[in-house]
Design an enzyme around this catalytic site. Structure first.
Site, PDB file in Angstrom:
ATOM      1  N   GLY A  67      25.744  40.339  35.619  1.00 32.56           N
ATOM      2  CA  GLY A  67      24.755  39.117  36.946  1.00 32.56           C
ATOM      3  C   GLY A  67      23.950  39.047  36.534  1.00 32.56           C
ATOM      4  O   GLY A  67      23.618  39.515  35.436  1.00 32.56           O
ATOM      5  N   GLY A 103      34.775  42.867  47.371  1.00 31.02           N
ATOM      6  CA  GLY A 103      33.424  42.411  46.494  1.00 31.02           C
ATOM      7  C   GLY A 103      32.086  43.676  46.568  1.00 31.02           C
ATOM      8  O   GLY A 103      32.520  44.569  47.971  1.00 31.02           O
ATOM      9  N   ARG A 105      42.218  48.894  34.461  1.00 29.78           N
ATOM     10  CA  ARG A 105      42.025  48.361  33.246  1.00 29.78           C
ATOM     11  C   ARG A 105      42.427  49.938  32.646  1.00 29.78           C
ATOM     12  O   ARG A 105      41.979  50.549  31.148  1.00 29.78           O
ATOM     13  CB  ARG A 105      40.421  47.913  32.460  1.00 29.78           C
ATOM     14  CG  ARG A 105      40.602  46.489  32.686  1.00 29.78           C
ATOM     15  CD  ARG A 105      39.499  46.085  31.690  1.00 29.78           C
ATOM     16  NE  ARG A 105      38.571  45.765  32.618  1.00 29.78           N
ATOM     17  CZ  ARG A 105      37.323  45.443  31.769  1.00 29.78           C
ATOM     18  NH1 ARG A 105      37.048  45.802  30.697  1.00 29.78           N
ATOM     19  NH2 ARG A 105      36.151  45.382  32.793  1.00 29.78           N
TER      20      ARG A 105
HETATM   21  C1  UD1 Z   1      28.409  43.284  39.469  1.00 28.97           C
HETATM   22  C2  UD1 Z   1      27.104  42.618  39.727  1.00 28.97           C
HETATM   23  C3  UD1 Z   1      26.698  42.304  38.613  1.00 28.97           C
HETATM   24  C4  UD1 Z   1      26.416  43.393  37.496  1.00 28.97           C
HETATM   25  C5  UD1 Z   1      27.014  44.840  37.346  1.00 28.97           C
HETATM   26  C6  UD1 Z   1      26.669  45.542  36.398  1.00 28.97           C
HETATM   27  C7  UD1 Z   1      28.160  42.195  42.055  1.00 28.97           C
HETATM   28  C8  UD1 Z   1      28.389  40.970  42.835  1.00 28.97           C
HETATM   29  N1  UD1 Z   1      27.825  42.041  41.118  1.00 28.97           N
HETATM   30  O1  UD1 Z   1      29.508  43.463  38.981  1.00 28.97           O
HETATM   31  O2  UD1 Z   1      25.487  41.647  39.200  1.00 28.97           O
HETATM   32  O3  UD1 Z   1      25.764  43.047  36.491  1.00 28.97           O
HETATM   33  O4  UD1 Z   1      28.439  44.958  38.658  1.00 28.97           O
HETATM   34  O5  UD1 Z   1      27.321  46.547  36.165  1.00 28.97           O
HETATM   35  O6  UD1 Z   1      27.380  43.165  42.418  1.00 28.97           O
HETATM   36  N2  UD1 Z   1      33.372  48.404  44.353  1.00 28.97           N
HETATM   37  C9  UD1 Z   1      33.645  48.788  45.979  1.00 28.97           C
HETATM   38  N3  UD1 Z   1      34.134  47.684  46.676  1.00 28.97           N
HETATM   39  C10 UD1 Z   1      34.797  46.628  45.643  1.00 28.97           C
HETATM   40  C11 UD1 Z   1      33.804  45.875  44.909  1.00 28.97           C
HETATM   41  C12 UD1 Z   1      33.337  46.881  44.010  1.00 28.97           C
HETATM   42  O7  UD1 Z   1      33.485  49.530  45.917  1.00 28.97           O
HETATM   43  O8  UD1 Z   1      35.101  45.200  47.016  1.00 28.97           O
HETATM   44  C13 UD1 Z   1      32.798  49.014  43.656  1.00 28.97           C
HETATM   45  C14 UD1 Z   1      33.643  48.844  41.898  1.00 28.97           C
HETATM   46  O9  UD1 Z   1      34.274  50.471  42.296  1.00 28.97           O
HETATM   47  C15 UD1 Z   1      32.403  49.504  41.153  1.00 28.97           C
HETATM   48  C16 UD1 Z   1      31.173  48.673  41.636  1.00 28.97           C
HETATM   49  O10 UD1 Z   1      31.751  48.962  42.848  1.00 28.97           O
HETATM   50  O11 UD1 Z   1      32.136  50.387  41.373  1.00 28.97           O
HETATM   51  C17 UD1 Z   1      31.074  47.679  40.999  1.00 28.97           C
HETATM   52  O12 UD1 Z   1      32.396  46.817  41.092  1.00 28.97           O
HETATM   53  P1  UD1 Z   1      32.210  45.727  39.657  1.00 28.97           P
HETATM   54  O13 UD1 Z   1      34.004  44.966  40.115  1.00 28.97           O
HETATM   55  O14 UD1 Z   1      32.658  46.639  39.030  1.00 28.97           O
HETATM   56  O15 UD1 Z   1      31.384  44.645  39.567  1.00 28.97           O
HETATM   57  P2  UD1 Z   1      31.001  43.750  38.366  1.00 28.97           P
HETATM   58  O16 UD1 Z   1      32.181  42.336  38.520  1.00 28.97           O
HETATM   59  O17 UD1 Z   1      30.836  44.331  37.349  1.00 28.97           O
END
Ligand code: UD1
Ligand code: CA
Length: 488
Positions: free
Chosen positions: A147, A79, A18
């Site tokens: 979440g 994830g 985004r």
């Molecule tokens: C996550 C939480 C959610 C919470 C929210 C707060 C989970 C499953 N969900 O959701 O409960 O309310 O954050 O902001 O954890 N990332 C990786 N690899 C991946 C996926 C993500 O490194 O495969 C990193 C992203 O770069 C980011 C962080 O993890 O910095 C969070 O990922 P994001 O996809 O934003 O999580 P949310 O869906 O927002």
């Protein structure tokens, strides 16, 4: 209190689509520091035994930004749970230490998470009744797609329900999770051995087909381990996903920073138009006029005035000095006490001694300017010859006349004077006078003769128009110029 060693994982593998950027999201900046930089600085203050940053494939510049901390590559974005799993091999020795360690997981795109909150999470992990896991919770105005953390009557975490799973659920109890105001802020702290095991056991049987880190709460409870919530302010857990969220974060940071500066005794005439960097240091009784920008690495000692429309970065301004209006201080600029740098003056890698002045239209690069020296308007240090940079030295109380070009390497010693308009290529000795310009030639009546010669062709044109001979035309013009009128 002896704390258990801390292993830390920073998740930064997300592409941040985004942002619509060629640059990974966590390298975008707030107050001159990358989002990742903000998070790392906060986490470093807890003195963890190790920090591992999880990056996506090809994110070499994120790895450089993370150095000296280690990075691991998460091959596919499966994830948050999968991302932590990718980091575990780099932490396993610590996590499995006999004495026991804690594991902290934070996100690389939440720059405002404070060390106080992380410390409060750590504090909850001490004592005999300590929970195995500590979640970071917050209660936002609009819970949106966060979440939801579900608690039992005693306040222990039962589970986390991701928004999309609550939406898709057939089970009305799960759908009711959306009524909960308590959201998951993302960061998580817990017993490293417990977390290691649970993360290895995660599956992706959910609405998004992802490995959710947040599933560890329910899994821990099923195994008899408890989890508690540490609350944080909504602003602290603000994640940045778009340019407008980035701008909102910047605005938030600047507001806080301006208030801090004023609380520390700095006058900001128009706070909203002054921009600070994360590391701007300003002493008391400084006065900052409107429209001033501080890039990284600026130190202002006490009683400094920065006048309107000035841009400063990587510089030190000592007490009582004055900068601007419309001045530019670039990296390596050092202004001594009570020095003055005025309008349209640029200073780079140059030191001005106590009380030295460069008040107008000047470039001082790679230079040393002695105390009390006066650098006239339009002075340029010619520091670059197209191949290398060279130094200019101006001694104590030297005087550089206006519009002087100092062709470096060159020095003008203490007390010396350089005449205006000089191109100085040779060193000037102490108390010497250098005049390096074409000698002036004065020709008596030269201008008048020049004018005559210049006017001839025009006269011819005019004569052709009004039928006069050039000689007669000149007479008429001469009379007009001297105010004489021919009687008609
Ligand atoms: C996550 C939480 C959610 C919470 C929210 C707060 C989970 C499953 N969900 O959701 O409960 O309310 O954050 O902001 O954890 N990332 C990786 N690899 C991946 C996926 C993500 O490194 O495969 C990193 C992203 O770069 C980011 C962080 O993890 O910095 C969070 O990922 P994001 O996809 O934003 O999580 P949310 O869906 O927002
Ligand atoms: Ca997010």
């Amino acid at each position: 209190m002896t704390e258990r060693p801390l292993a830390t994982v920073v998740l930064a593998a997300g592409k941040g689509t985004r942002m619509k950027s060629a640059q990974p999201k966590v390298l975008h900046r707030v107050a001159g520091r990358s989002l990742l930089g903000h998070v790392l600085t906060t986490v470093e203050s807890l003195r963890p035994a190790r920090i591992v940053v999880v990056v996506g494939p090809g994110m070499d510049d994120v790895a450089s930004a993370a150095a000296p901390h280690a990075t691991v590559v998460q091959e596919d974005q499966l994830g948050t749970g999968d991302a932590v799993r990718a980091a575990l091999p780099a932490l396993r020795d610590l996590c499995m230490a006999e004495a026991g360690a804690d594991l902290l997981i934070v996100f690389g795109d939440t720059p405002f998470l404070t060390a106080e909150t992380l410390r409060a999470m750590r504090d909850r992990r001490s004592g005999p009744e300590a929970p195995s896991l500590v979640a970071l919770g917050f209660e936002p105005e609009d819970p949106g797609a966060y979440g939801r953390l579900l608690l039992d009557d005693s306040g222990a975490v039962v589970r986390n329900v991701e928004y999309k799973d609550a939406l898709a659920a057939d089970d009305p109890q799960l759908r009711r999770a959306l009524d909960s105001k308590l959201c998951n802020g993302g960061a998580l702290l817990g017993d490293a051995a417990v977390l290691n095991r649970l993360i290895d056991e995660l599956d992706n049987d959910n609405a998004q087909g992802e490995y959710y880190l947040t599933d560890v709460f329910a899994m821990a409870r099923a195994d008899g381990f408890s989890a508690r919530v540490q609350l944080a302010e909504e602003q602290e857990v603000m994640g940045i996903n778009s340019r407008s969220e980035l701008a909102r974060a910047e605005a938030l940071y600047q507001t806080r920073r301006r208030d801090e500066a004023m609380a520390e005794g700095v006058t900001l005439i128009d706070p909203a138009s002054v921009f600070f960097s994360h590391d701007t240091a300003i002493g008391p009784d400084c006065l900052i006029e409107p429209q001033v920008f501080f890039g990284p690495g600026v130190v202002l000692e006490e009683g400094v005035t920065v006048r309107a429309y000035s841009h400063l970065e990587g510089c030190r301004v000592q007490s009582g000095a004055s900068v601007g209006p419309f001045a530019r201080l670039r990296p390596g600029a050092i202004l001594g006490p009570k020095a003055r740098v005025g309008n349209f003056v640029e200073v780079k890698n140059a030191r001005l001694g106590k009380g030295a002045k460069a008040n107008h239209l000047t470039y001082l690069g790679d230079a040393e300017i002695g105390a009390g020296a006066n650098v006239g308007a339009g002075t340029i240090t010619c520091n670059y010859d197209g191949f290398a940079k060279h130094k200019t030295v101006i001694g104590t109380k030297a005087f550089i006349g206006s519009n002087t070009a100092l062709v470096a390497p060159v020095s003008v010693a203490a007390g010396a004077v350089v005449g205006a308009g000089s191109v100085v290529t040779d060193d000037v000795p102490t108390d010497g006078l250098a005049i390096a310009r074409g000698r002036q030639l004065v020709i008596d009546q030269g201008a008048a003769r020049l004018r005559e010669r210049q006017q001839e062709p025009q006269d011819k044109d005019a004569a052709r128009q009004d039928g006069l001979q050039p000689e007669a035309r000149r007479r008429v013009a001469g009379q007009r110029a001297t105010g004489q009128h021919s009687k008609e």
